[in-house]
Scaffold this motif. Structure first.
Motif, PDB file in Angstrom:
ATOM      1  N   ILE A 118       0.844  -1.185   0.000  1.00  0.00           N
ATOM      2  CA  ILE A 118       0.000   0.000   0.000  1.00  0.00           C
ATOM      3  C   ILE A 118       0.890   1.251   0.000  1.00  0.00           C
ATOM      4  N   PRO A 119       0.680   2.167  -0.927  1.00  0.00           N
ATOM      5  CA  PRO A 119       1.533   3.374  -0.985  1.00  0.00           C
ATOM      6  C   PRO A 119       1.207   4.332   0.160  1.00  0.00           C
ATOM      7  N   LYS A 171      -1.266   9.582   2.762  1.00  0.00           N
ATOM      8  CA  LYS A 171      -1.496  10.957   3.230  1.00  0.00           C
ATOM      9  C   LYS A 171      -2.045  11.826   2.098  1.00  0.00           C
ATOM     10  N   ASP A 172      -3.175  12.475   2.375  1.00  0.00           N
ATOM     11  CA  ASP A 172      -3.832  13.390   1.432  1.00  0.00           C
ATOM     12  C   ASP A 172      -4.351  12.696   0.176  1.00  0.00           C
ATOM     13  N   LYS A 173      -4.551  11.373   0.248  1.00  0.00           N
ATOM     14  CA  LYS A 173      -5.044  10.625  -0.908  1.00  0.00           C
ATOM     15  C   LYS A 173      -6.538  10.307  -0.761  1.00  0.00           C
ATOM     16  N   ASN A 174      -7.196  10.168  -1.894  1.00  0.00           N
ATOM     17  CA  ASN A 174      -8.576   9.686  -1.932  1.00  0.00           C
ATOM     18  C   ASN A 174      -8.535   8.181  -2.199  1.00  0.00           C
ATOM     19  N   ARG A 195      -7.407   6.106   6.947  1.00  0.00           N
ATOM     20  CA  ARG A 195      -7.545   7.387   7.637  1.00  0.00           C
ATOM     21  C   ARG A 195      -6.467   7.553   8.709  1.00  0.00           C
ATOM     22  N   GLU A 196      -6.073   6.451   9.343  1.00  0.00           N
ATOM     23  CA  GLU A 196      -4.958   6.534  10.302  1.00  0.00           C
ATOM     24  C   GLU A 196      -3.689   7.001   9.609  1.00  0.00           C
ATOM     25  N   GLN A 197      -3.574   6.665   8.319  1.00  0.00           N
ATOM     26  CA  GLN A 197      -2.431   7.101   7.520  1.00  0.00           C
ATOM     27  C   GLN A 197      -2.679   8.467   6.867  1.00  0.00           C
TER      28      GLN A 197
END
Length: 246
Positions: A38-39, A42-45, A61-63
């Motif tokens: 998993i990349p 942060k700030d991803k949809n 969301r934790e990330q």
């Protein structure tokens, strides 16, 4: 009608008692490998296909993912996911994976855990995911390994004393329906060769980034003695693919 065993009360009750249902991601034997695919989120949809209890949604969301949508066919699954979730930036959608409709380039990352072997056409899923991913977006998924799904009887071959001798493989190149037992119920799965998973991705213009096969973590091997059998054949196949920057 798309398959939905999880809204059957008896089946769902048995599923709730599985280690991965009780402990979440840490109870999943493949998680230590899957999470490395998993990349950065942060700030991803993020989209999670077959989200179940929402473990991967909450992990995203934790990330610090911006938004997360979890999709599942089961109302009971989604009810549990909502009970476990207290985050307005996570939303859950009740729909079969085969029927998803999202905007073009809506997501940065699409995740799916152990869902696609219940779906007839993997190629059609690849096309839908490709369309809703942004350029450079990542598609990470796990499925039951084709070594595991080749036979209806997804089990070891035992001797007369009940010792597991080996894991038999048969009809590997005959793809399609497998009627098998899971949680004491008959479920329909779809067997595909490893090459089919790979080539369907390539034919959809994905770039393969990584292919992994499950092996128990050292911690699980130490704490759960029967896990040693999971080193004798891979139970899960995990793949990361990228939508090429245009």
């Amino acid at each position: 009608m798309k398959q939905n065993k999880y809204d059957d009360p008896k089946f769902f009750s048995a599923y709730e008692q599985m280690p991965r249902s009780v402990k979440g991601l840490e109870g999943a034997g493949e998680w230590h490998i899957f999470k490395e695919l998993i990349p950065k989120l942060k700030d991803k949809n993020v989209l999670d296909l077959g989200c179940g209890f929402g473990w991967h949604c909450r992990y995203a969301r934790e990330q610090q993912a911006s938004t997360v949508i979890g999709v599942d066919i089961s109302e009971k699954m989604l009810q549990k996911a909502r009970e476990l979730t207290n985050d307005p930036l996570i939303s859950y959608l009740k729909t079969p994976i085969e029927d998803i409709v999202f905007s073009k380039s809506q997501f940065d990352v699409v995740i799916s855990s152990l869902a696609f072997h219940y779906i007839k056409s993997f190629k059609s899923i690849c096309e839908k995911v490709y369309n809703c991913l942004k350029s450079g977006g990542i598609f990470v998924f796990s499925v039951e390994h084709p070594i595991f799904t080749s036979r209806n009887e997804q089990d070891w071959y035992y001797d007369e004393q009940g010792n597991s001798l080996h894991w038999p493989i048969d009809n590997y190149q005959i793809e399609g329906v497998r009627e098998t037992a899971f949680l004491n119920e008959t479920v329909t799965k779809y067997h595909r060769m490893i090459s089919t998973y790979i080539n369907d991705l390539i034919d959809t213009d994905f770039i393969i980034k990584a292919v992994k096969e499950s092996v128990p973590s050292n911690e699980m091997l130490k704490s759960i003695p029967e896990m040693k059998d999971e080193t004798r054949r891979p139970m899960f196949l995990m793949i990361s693919a990228e939508k090429e920057n245009s």
